[in-house]
Design an enzyme around this catalytic site. Structure first.
Site, PDB file in Angstrom:
ATOM      1  N   ALA A 163       0.772  -1.244   0.000  1.00 30.47           N
ATOM      2  CA  ALA A 163       0.000   0.000   0.000  1.00 30.47           C
ATOM      3  C   ALA A 163       0.800   1.290   0.000  1.00 30.47           C
ATOM      4  O   ALA A 163       0.283   2.323  -0.426  1.00 30.47           O
ATOM      5  CB  ALA A 163      -0.957  -0.002   1.188  1.00 30.47           C
ATOM      6  N   CYS A 288       4.648   0.243 -12.147  1.00 29.76           N
ATOM      7  CA  CYS A 288       4.966   1.494 -12.860  1.00 29.76           C
ATOM      8  C   CYS A 288       6.227   1.301 -13.695  1.00 29.76           C
ATOM      9  O   CYS A 288       7.066   2.194 -13.791  1.00 29.76           O
ATOM     10  CB  CYS A 288       5.114   2.657 -11.886  1.00 29.76           C
ATOM     11  SG  CYS A 288       6.331   2.389 -10.586  1.00 29.76           S
TER      12      CYS A 288
END
Length: 360
Positions: A163, A288
């Site tokens: 997270a 990413c």
């Protein structure tokens, strides 16, 4: 889970202190370009040149031009539905910001409000102030696609497995009020960062529904089997944007050597997520990076090794945001890869969605 032995934690775009106005492209930015170019890590760039020319073909040269030019990057704002900010949206409109996502998307809760504009630059940022909620989160707009693909609903039990720094956790809470929301981060420093982010955006009463833990993400599936309706695995990955500007060439070389280990870690996290899902539940995997080894290859491995998992078509979402993002062509219907491009300098962001159809 950010990998106990790997110094590879991503540095996602977190909100910055509110104060000075964001800088616009101009003479100042032109003066900075030379300095930024000098900081590009050649060992990383050379590695990317070989890998991504092979994987992306002609698209790599356009992507490279954006990734090596921070002055052309854009920042979007995710508004905080729990904070009253009169005049903010009017101010954004005056400065050329518009809603970032079209209402025609398959899943777009009314409370989910994100603004962006074509011009590069950053809106004024906000400082963390204990007891006071921030009005918005500054981010790369592509980082919200995994949240929209997750399609969290009120009352569901949701797990954000990796997270920190907390942007996607905050975004999930802009979409829905889970029955139970578990935000996990293995790394101690990043876990504190996650806690501060949650504190900055979420009011006290809702905090009772949120659990923040520092568990090894690879073990959560065994600790809480078939407990969650939705799981987000925003996995540790090789962050292409930040790695290109590694200040220490030796550290950059070490990262590149350890890069091969990431796909194994990502697979283990995904396998844990599958175990944590209830039958009928769904998970979203995101990174990413542009790297095929950390994206499609990991998803294919989990699909081939877990017979109780099937791909979920997210092409409708991709079509819905095709005016805002550039996607790599040739992807499967259950995945997408956002390519940075001038004028829409979002990404890289890989997203894939899976569903658990039965117990193992």
């Amino acid at each position: 889970m950010r990998g106990p032995a790997l110094p590879l934690a991503r540095r996602a775009g977190a909100a910055l202190p509110w104060g000075r106005a964001g800088r616009e492209p101009g003479q100042l930015e032109k003066k900075r370009q030379g300095k930024v170019q000098k900081r590009i890590c050649q060992v990383v760039l050379e590695h990317f040149e070989k890998q991504y020319t092979a994987e992306l073909g002609d698209a790599w040269s356009r992507v490279r031009d954006v990734l090596t030019s921070p002055w052309c990057w854009q920042h979007a704002l995710l508004l905080n539905r729990f904070s009253q900010s009169p005049g903010l949206e009017s101010s954004l409109a005056e400065q050329g910001y518009q809603p970032a996502f079209p209402a025609a998307l398959p899943y777009l809760p009314a409370a989910f409000r994100c603004y962006s504009r074509p011009a590069p630059g950053r809106f004024p940022a906000q400082k963390h102030q204990p007891g006071r909620l921030k009005d918005y989160y500054l981010l790369n707009a592509a980082s919200l696609l995994p949240v929209l693909a997750l399609e969290a609903e009120d009352g569901e039990d949701v797990l954000d497995l990796c997270a920190a720094p907390g942007g996607k956790s905050v975004a999930i809470l802009q979409c829905a009020c889970p029955g139970h929301f578990h935000c996990n981060e293995y790394d101690d420093l990043r876990s504190r960062w996650l806690e501060q982010t949650i504190e900055s955006f979420i009011p006290g009463p809702l905090m009772n529904l949120i659990r923040i833990s520092k568990l090894d993400g690879r073990q959560i599936g065994d600790l809480q089997p078939e407990f969650y309706d939705k799981v987000l695995v925003d996995a540790p990955c090789s962050n292409d944007r930040s790695w290109l500007f590694s200040a220490d060439p030796q550290q950059a070389l070490l990262r590149l050597m350890q890069r091969k280990e990431l796909s194994s870690l990502q697979f283990q996290l995904l396998r844990s997520a599958v175990k944590a899902l209830r039958p009928g539940g769904s998970l979203v995997y995101s990174t990413c990076t542009l790297s095929k080894a950390e994206n499609s290859d990991v998803i294919n491995l989990i699909l081939n090794s877990c017979r109780n998992v099937m791909p979920v078509d997210i092409s409708g979402m991709a079509r819905g945001v095709s005016q805002e993002f550039t996607f790599l062509s040739g992807m499967q219907q259950h995945e997408l890869l956002v390519l940075p491009e001038r004028g829409r300098a979002w990404g890289p962001m890989y997203v894939a969605k899976l569903k658990k159809v039965s117990s193992a």
